[in-house]
Design a protein around this motif. Sequence first.
Motif, short mmCIF file in Angstrom:
data_model
loop_
_atom_site.label_atom_id
_atom_site.label_comp_id
_atom_site.label_asym_id
_atom_site.label_seq_id
_atom_site.Cartn_x
_atom_site.Cartn_y
_atom_site.Cartn_z
N ARG A 145 21.64 69.34 20.06
CA ARG A 145 21.50 70.66 19.45
C ARG A 145 21.85 70.57 17.97
NH1 ARG A 145 24.65 75.19 22.68
NH2 ARG A 145 23.30 76.50 21.41
N THR A 146 21.15 71.33 17.16
CA THR A 146 21.41 71.28 15.71
C THR A 146 22.72 71.98 15.38
OG1 THR A 146 20.27 73.36 15.24
CG2 THR A 146 18.92 71.34 15.28
N ASP A 147 23.28 71.61 14.23
CA ASP A 147 24.51 72.27 13.78
C ASP A 147 24.28 73.76 13.57
OD1 ASP A 147 25.82 69.86 13.82
OD2 ASP A 147 25.57 69.47 11.67
N GLU A 148 23.09 74.11 13.09
CA GLU A 148 22.76 75.53 12.85
C GLU A 148 22.75 76.31 14.16
OE1 GLU A 148 21.07 72.95 11.71
OE2 GLU A 148 21.51 73.05 9.55
N ARG A 173 32.06 76.54 10.37
CA ARG A 173 31.13 75.57 9.80
C ARG A 173 30.99 74.43 10.80
NH1 ARG A 173 33.50 72.42 4.94
NH2 ARG A 173 34.50 71.42 6.71
N VAL A 174 29.77 73.95 10.98
CA VAL A 174 29.53 72.88 11.94
C VAL A 174 28.82 71.73 11.24
CG1 VAL A 174 28.48 72.25 14.15
CG2 VAL A 174 29.29 74.60 13.79
N ARG A 175 29.37 70.54 11.41
CA ARG A 175 28.75 69.32 10.88
C ARG A 175 28.84 68.23 11.93
NH1 ARG A 175 30.84 68.80 4.54
NH2 ARG A 175 29.80 70.70 3.77
N GLN A 176 27.67 67.69 12.30
CA GLN A 176 27.60 66.64 13.32
C GLN A 176 28.30 67.05 14.61
OE1 GLN A 176 25.85 63.61 13.00
NE2 GLN A 176 25.07 64.70 11.20
N GLY A 177 28.18 68.34 14.94
CA GLY A 177 28.78 68.84 16.18
C GLY A 177 30.24 69.16 16.10
N VAL A 178 30.88 68.86 14.96
CA VAL A 178 32.31 69.15 14.78
C VAL A 178 32.45 70.54 14.16
CG1 VAL A 178 34.46 68.47 13.65
CG2 VAL A 178 32.88 66.72 14.51
N VAL A 179 33.18 71.41 14.83
CA VAL A 179 33.33 72.81 14.42
C VAL A 179 34.60 72.97 13.61
CG1 VAL A 179 33.55 75.19 15.20
CG2 VAL A 179 32.12 73.58 16.48
N VAL A 204 29.32 71.06 21.55
CA VAL A 204 30.46 70.95 20.63
C VAL A 204 31.17 69.63 20.86
CG1 VAL A 204 32.74 71.87 20.07
CG2 VAL A 204 30.79 73.42 20.33
N VAL A 205 31.35 68.86 19.81
CA VAL A 205 32.01 67.56 19.89
C VAL A 205 33.52 67.69 19.74
CG1 VAL A 205 32.21 65.28 18.80
CG2 VAL A 205 29.96 66.35 19.05
N ARG A 206 33.95 68.50 18.78
CA ARG A 206 35.36 68.64 18.48
C ARG A 206 35.58 69.91 17.67
NH1 ARG A 206 37.73 63.91 14.90
NH2 ARG A 206 36.72 65.16 13.29
N ILE A 207 36.81 70.42 17.68
CA ILE A 207 37.14 71.61 16.91
C ILE A 207 38.31 71.29 15.98
CG2 ILE A 207 37.93 74.01 16.98
CD1 ILE A 207 36.70 74.21 19.76
N GLU A 208 38.13 71.62 14.70
CA GLU A 208 39.21 71.52 13.72
C GLU A 208 39.53 72.94 13.27
OE1 GLU A 208 37.68 68.99 10.71
OE2 GLU A 208 37.75 67.17 11.95
N SER A 209 40.72 73.40 13.61
CA SER A 209 41.06 74.81 13.41
C SER A 209 42.24 74.99 12.46
CB SER A 209 41.38 75.47 14.75
OG SER A 209 41.84 76.79 14.55
#
Length: 227
Positions: A145-148, A173-179, A204-209
């Motif tokens: 799935r695209t980041d968008e 913001r999502v880049r390479q599946g990282v949120v 979703v690969v990972r979340i940075e919050s």
Amino acid sequence: MNESPYFVSDVMSRPVVAVVRDAPFKEIAEALARWRVSAVPVLDSERRVVGVVSEADLLLKEEFRGLASKDSGRVRRPVDLAKAGASTAEDLMTSPAITVHEDMTLPQAARIMAVEKVKRLPVVDAEGRVCGVVSRSDLLKVFLRTDEDLAAEIRTGVLQRLAAVSGGDVHVRVRQGVVALSGTLNDPRLVPVAIRLIQAVPGVVRIESTLNGPRDASAGIFPGADD
């Protein structure tokens, strides 16, 4: 955009490469080679799955080739020895077959594959008839799935609903599946809820919050929850 869970029917492969009970050994080997698959389901006359024949089943003929009859009594794998002498799908197959239903979620299918240690599973409908095959590579399709697309689902499927309850200003913001999440929710108790809901979004690969929470306890890195 997809705001519902991904199901096996969304990613499975079809049409299905399959054989019937009386399919000869060579025909099965040719089907595996032609379609580049590691196993095929065995079907009855009503297209119900009665077993599965894999490359491992066929290779038993080579493994036991030349085994002297006097040695057969010492073999501790009588089932494998019987398969080594088999010439049709019915005698080669592993039965009953492990199958999944088309309405199973991808995590459910992935767990069955892991527990049963298989790479491919026949997919059956409500009547038990084969309708597809799902493989490990199929389960990974959600990560294409695209980041968008991911960002749009997170904003509309998660954050807008939480904001309606709590209020606040959350940025994603999502880049390479990282949120990456930043900003605030007026009710800090909803910060871990937001994390859990976003983890459940397929792809979703990972979340940075850095969302504000009590004593900033919500900040951190969280792995995806699709495995």
